[in-house]
Design a protein around this motif. Structure first.
Motif, PDB file in Angstrom:
ATOM      1  N   GLU A   1       0.639  -1.318  -0.184  1.00 29.91           N
ATOM      2  CA  GLU A   1      -0.400  -0.169   0.052  1.00 29.91           C
ATOM      3  C   GLU A   1       0.741   0.977  -0.272  1.00 29.91           C
ATOM      4  OE1 GLU A   1      -3.504  -1.893   2.805  1.00 29.91           O
ATOM      5  OE2 GLU A   1      -2.076  -0.331   3.879  1.00 29.91           O
ATOM      6  N   GLN A   2       2.147   1.056   1.066  1.00 30.47           N
ATOM      7  CA  GLN A   2       2.951   2.484   0.788  1.00 30.47           C
ATOM      8  C   GLN A   2       3.081   2.404  -0.844  1.00 30.47           C
ATOM      9  OE1 GLN A   2       5.853   1.264   3.840  1.00 30.47           O
ATOM     10  NE2 GLN A   2       4.379   1.921   5.659  1.00 30.47           N
ATOM     11  N   TYR A   3       4.169   1.579  -1.696  1.00 30.78           N
ATOM     12  CA  TYR A   3       4.400   1.623  -2.538  1.00 30.78           C
ATOM     13  C   TYR A   3       3.600   2.479  -3.675  1.00 30.78           C
ATOM     14  CZ  TYR A   3       6.225   0.444  -7.371  1.00 30.78           C
ATOM     15  OH  TYR A   3       6.861   0.511  -8.463  1.00 30.78           O
ATOM     16  N   ARG A   4       1.767   1.795  -3.452  1.00 33.74           N
ATOM     17  CA  ARG A   4       1.173   2.760  -4.374  1.00 33.74           C
ATOM     18  C   ARG A   4       0.733   4.166  -3.911  1.00 33.74           C
ATOM     19  NH1 ARG A   4      -1.317  -2.703  -3.737  1.00 33.74           N
ATOM     20  NH2 ARG A   4      -2.636  -2.060  -2.278  1.00 33.74           N
ATOM     21  N   VAL A   5       0.965   4.395  -3.119  1.00 31.66           N
ATOM     22  CA  VAL A   5       0.963   5.992  -2.272  1.00 31.66           C
ATOM     23  C   VAL A   5       2.223   6.422  -2.745  1.00 31.66           C
ATOM     24  CG1 VAL A   5      -0.753   5.714  -1.143  1.00 31.66           C
ATOM     25  CG2 VAL A   5       1.432   6.142  -0.440  1.00 31.66           C
ATOM     26  N   THR A   6       2.673   6.671  -3.018  1.00 34.00           N
ATOM     27  CA  THR A   6       4.712   7.393  -4.067  1.00 34.00           C
ATOM     28  C   THR A   6       4.896   7.800  -5.182  1.00 34.00           C
ATOM     29  OG1 THR A   6       5.798   5.061  -3.583  1.00 34.00           O
ATOM     30  CG2 THR A   6       5.705   5.548  -1.401  1.00 34.00           C
ATOM     31  N   THR A   7       5.615   8.593  -5.376  1.00 34.30           N
ATOM     32  CA  THR A   7       6.206   8.597  -6.897  1.00 34.30           C
ATOM     33  C   THR A   7       7.427   8.103  -6.967  1.00 34.30           C
ATOM     34  OG1 THR A   7       4.742  10.422  -6.681  1.00 34.30           O
ATOM     35  CG2 THR A   7       6.278  10.529  -8.952  1.00 34.30           C
ATOM     36  N   GLN A   8       7.438   7.225  -8.008  1.00 34.24           N
ATOM     37  CA  GLN A   8       8.728   6.222  -8.275  1.00 34.24           C
ATOM     38  C   GLN A   8      10.106   7.296  -9.025  1.00 34.24           C
ATOM     39  OE1 GLN A   8       8.624   2.918  -7.158  1.00 34.24           O
ATOM     40  NE2 GLN A   8       6.629   3.206  -6.804  1.00 34.24           N
ATOM     41  N   GLU A   9      10.682   6.892  -8.302  1.00 26.70           N
ATOM     42  CA  GLU A   9      11.995   7.659  -8.559  1.00 26.70           C
ATOM     43  C   GLU A   9      13.259   6.614  -9.061  1.00 26.70           C
ATOM     44  OE1 GLU A   9      12.023  10.604  -8.459  1.00 26.70           O
ATOM     45  OE2 GLU A   9      10.086  11.582  -7.757  1.00 26.70           O
ATOM     46  N   SER A  10      14.392   7.949  -9.574  1.00 28.27           N
ATOM     47  CA  SER A  10      15.695   6.731  -9.819  1.00 28.27           C
ATOM     48  C   SER A  10      16.368   6.166  -8.660  1.00 28.27           C
ATOM     49  CB  SER A  10      16.189   7.074 -11.455  1.00 28.27           C
ATOM     50  OG  SER A  10      16.664   8.756 -11.204  1.00 28.27           O
ATOM     51  N   ALA A  11      17.412   5.695  -8.981  1.00 28.91           N
ATOM     52  CA  ALA A  11      18.174   5.472  -7.595  1.00 28.91           C
ATOM     53  C   ALA A  11      19.020   7.132  -7.661  1.00 28.91           C
ATOM     54  CB  ALA A  11      19.153   4.098  -8.267  1.00 28.91           C
ATOM     55  N   ALA A  12      19.460   7.115  -9.108  1.00 28.29           N
ATOM     56  CA  ALA A  12      20.580   8.376  -9.065  1.00 28.29           C
ATOM     57  C   ALA A  12      19.428   9.931  -8.326  1.00 28.29           C
ATOM     58  CB  ALA A  12      20.977   8.772 -10.195  1.00 28.29           C
ATOM     59  N   ASP A  13      18.259   9.528  -8.148  1.00 31.70           N
ATOM     60  CA  ASP A  13      17.886  10.909  -7.760  1.00 31.70           C
ATOM     61  C   ASP A  13      17.022  10.540  -6.426  1.00 31.70           C
ATOM     62  OD1 ASP A  13      17.434  12.119 -10.944  1.00 31.70           O
ATOM     63  OD2 ASP A  13      15.987  11.310 -10.562  1.00 31.70           O
ATOM     64  N   ALA A  14      17.937   9.249  -5.739  1.00 31.76           N
ATOM     65  CA  ALA A  14      16.901   9.022  -3.814  1.00 31.76           C
ATOM     66  C   ALA A  14      17.939   9.816  -3.586  1.00 31.76           C
ATOM     67  CB  ALA A  14      17.521   7.586  -3.810  1.00 31.76           C
ATOM     68  N   GLN A  15      16.399  10.990  -2.555  1.00 32.85           N
ATOM     69  CA  GLN A  15      16.828  11.489  -1.527  1.00 32.85           C
ATOM     70  C   GLN A  15      16.376  11.423  -0.399  1.00 32.85           C
ATOM     71  OE1 GLN A  15      14.554  15.285  -2.188  1.00 32.85           O
ATOM     72  NE2 GLN A  15      15.660  15.443  -4.485  1.00 32.85           N
ATOM     73  N   TYR A  16      17.233  11.571   0.518  1.00 35.91           N
ATOM     74  CA  TYR A  16      16.539  11.778   2.277  1.00 35.91           C
ATOM     75  C   TYR A  16      15.372  11.162   2.677  1.00 35.91           C
ATOM     76  CZ  TYR A  16      21.835  11.797   4.083  1.00 35.91           C
ATOM     77  OH  TYR A  16      22.854  12.005   4.128  1.00 35.91           O
TER      78      TYR A  16
END
Length: 320
Positions: free
Chosen positions: A86-101
């Motif tokens: 459920e948490q996956y569905r409420v997030t916006t997917q990002e690349s590993a290079a764009d990952a933030q804290y």
């Protein structure tokens, strides 16, 4: 500090505040771009380090992976669903290079196998079944769970925007407070200037009143001096004129004394009648020019006429 200097100081202070605010906003923007706005979520998750794993657990006594994520965001005011899928569905997917804290790290199809919280430098905090809550290299987890995917919590992005809006609002409020303080200072300075002008005017009026009072007192003193001098002059005149006036009175009294001598009576027999003729014995005597003098003259004239008529009748009888 006079009013001009005060206004210059106030203008300089405004420019200084504007400069500090600009620098702060620029620095904040840089920090937001460099470090994720949700870094505090990582701190919330770090509080659970060492907590044992418990499937379905949701406390420091025991917790599972999705509960750790849910609690870390809940502590920051963001509500997430309970399970990793459920948490996956409420997030916006990002690349590993764009990952933030604070971004979520998912494993398995649509995040169904495992979830953790990205803590930077390729690490994440997660609740593992064996070691409990700990920090782990994502690459190590990928060896067992497959390639990781990254998702950013939309609410976290909204919260970052809300935080920025709140910061902007605080800056605006600070500027408004400063403007109000400056306006109050201006009003106080204007009031002080008005009070100073009123005090100066009152002092000028008091000085004018005092000058008028001094002049009135001086004029009254001069008038009193003139009156005193006149009184002194009037007091001195009778003393100087007293002997002369006394002499005039004596002369007048002497001139008004009429010498009276015994009347001289000429008696001539005219048919056994006696005619009494009264003549003044002193021609130098001065008779007062009054009504009494006129009566005396009329009396003399009347007696003279009577004597003349009597003599004339006597002669006529004698001739007859």
């Amino acid at each position: 500090m006079n009013k001009v200097h005060y206004k210059m100081f106030k203008a300089g202070k405004k420019w200084m505040i504007a400069g500090i605010t600009t620098v702060a906003i620029s620095t904040g923007a840089f920090m937001v771009n460099s470090i994720d706005a949700n870094a505090d979520v990582v701190s919330n998750a770090s509080a659970y380090l060492g907590t044992p794993y418990q499937y379905g657990g949701n406390s420091f006594s025991g917790i599972d992976c999705s509960a750790l994520v849910q609690n870390a965001y809940a502590a920051d005011g963001i509500n997430l669903p309970r399970t990793s899928g459920e948490q996956y569905r409420v997030t916006t997917q990002e690349s590993a290079a764009d990952a933030q804290y604070g971004d979520l790290v998912f494993f398995g199809s649509y995040g169904s196998d495992h979830v953790g919280i990205y803590s930077g430098n390729g690490n994440m905090i997660n609740a593992e079944t064996v070691d409990g809550v700990r920090s782990r290299q994502i690459s190590v987890m990928e060896k067992y769970l497959g390639t990781a995917s990254y998702g950013r919590v939309n609410a976290a992005t909204d919260k970052a925007a809300a935080d920025q809006a709140a910061a902007d609002q605080a800056t605006d409020q600070a500027a408004a407070d400063q403007a109000a303080a400056d306006q109050a200072a201006d009003q106080a300075a204007d009031q002080a200037a008005a009070d100073k002008a009123a005090a100066d005017q009152a002092a000028d009026q008091a000085a004018a009143d005092q000058a008028a009072a001094d002049k009135a007192a001086a004029d009254q003193a001069a008038a009193d001096k003139v009156a005193a001098d006149q009184a002194a002059d009037q007091a001195a005149v009778p003393e100087a004129q007293a002997p002369a006036q006394l002499a005039d009175v004596n002369n007048n009294q002497n001139n008004n004394i009429t010498s009276v001598e015994p009347e001289k009576t000429d008696v001539k027999p005219v048919d056994n009648q006696v005619v009494k003729v009264v003549t003044p014995t002193n021609q130098k005597d001065t008779l007062p020019a009054t009504g009494e003098t006129k009566n005396s003259l009329l009396t003399v004239i009347g007696l003279g006429l009577i004597s003349f008529v009597t003599l004339l009748g006597f002669k006529i009888r004698k001739n007859n």
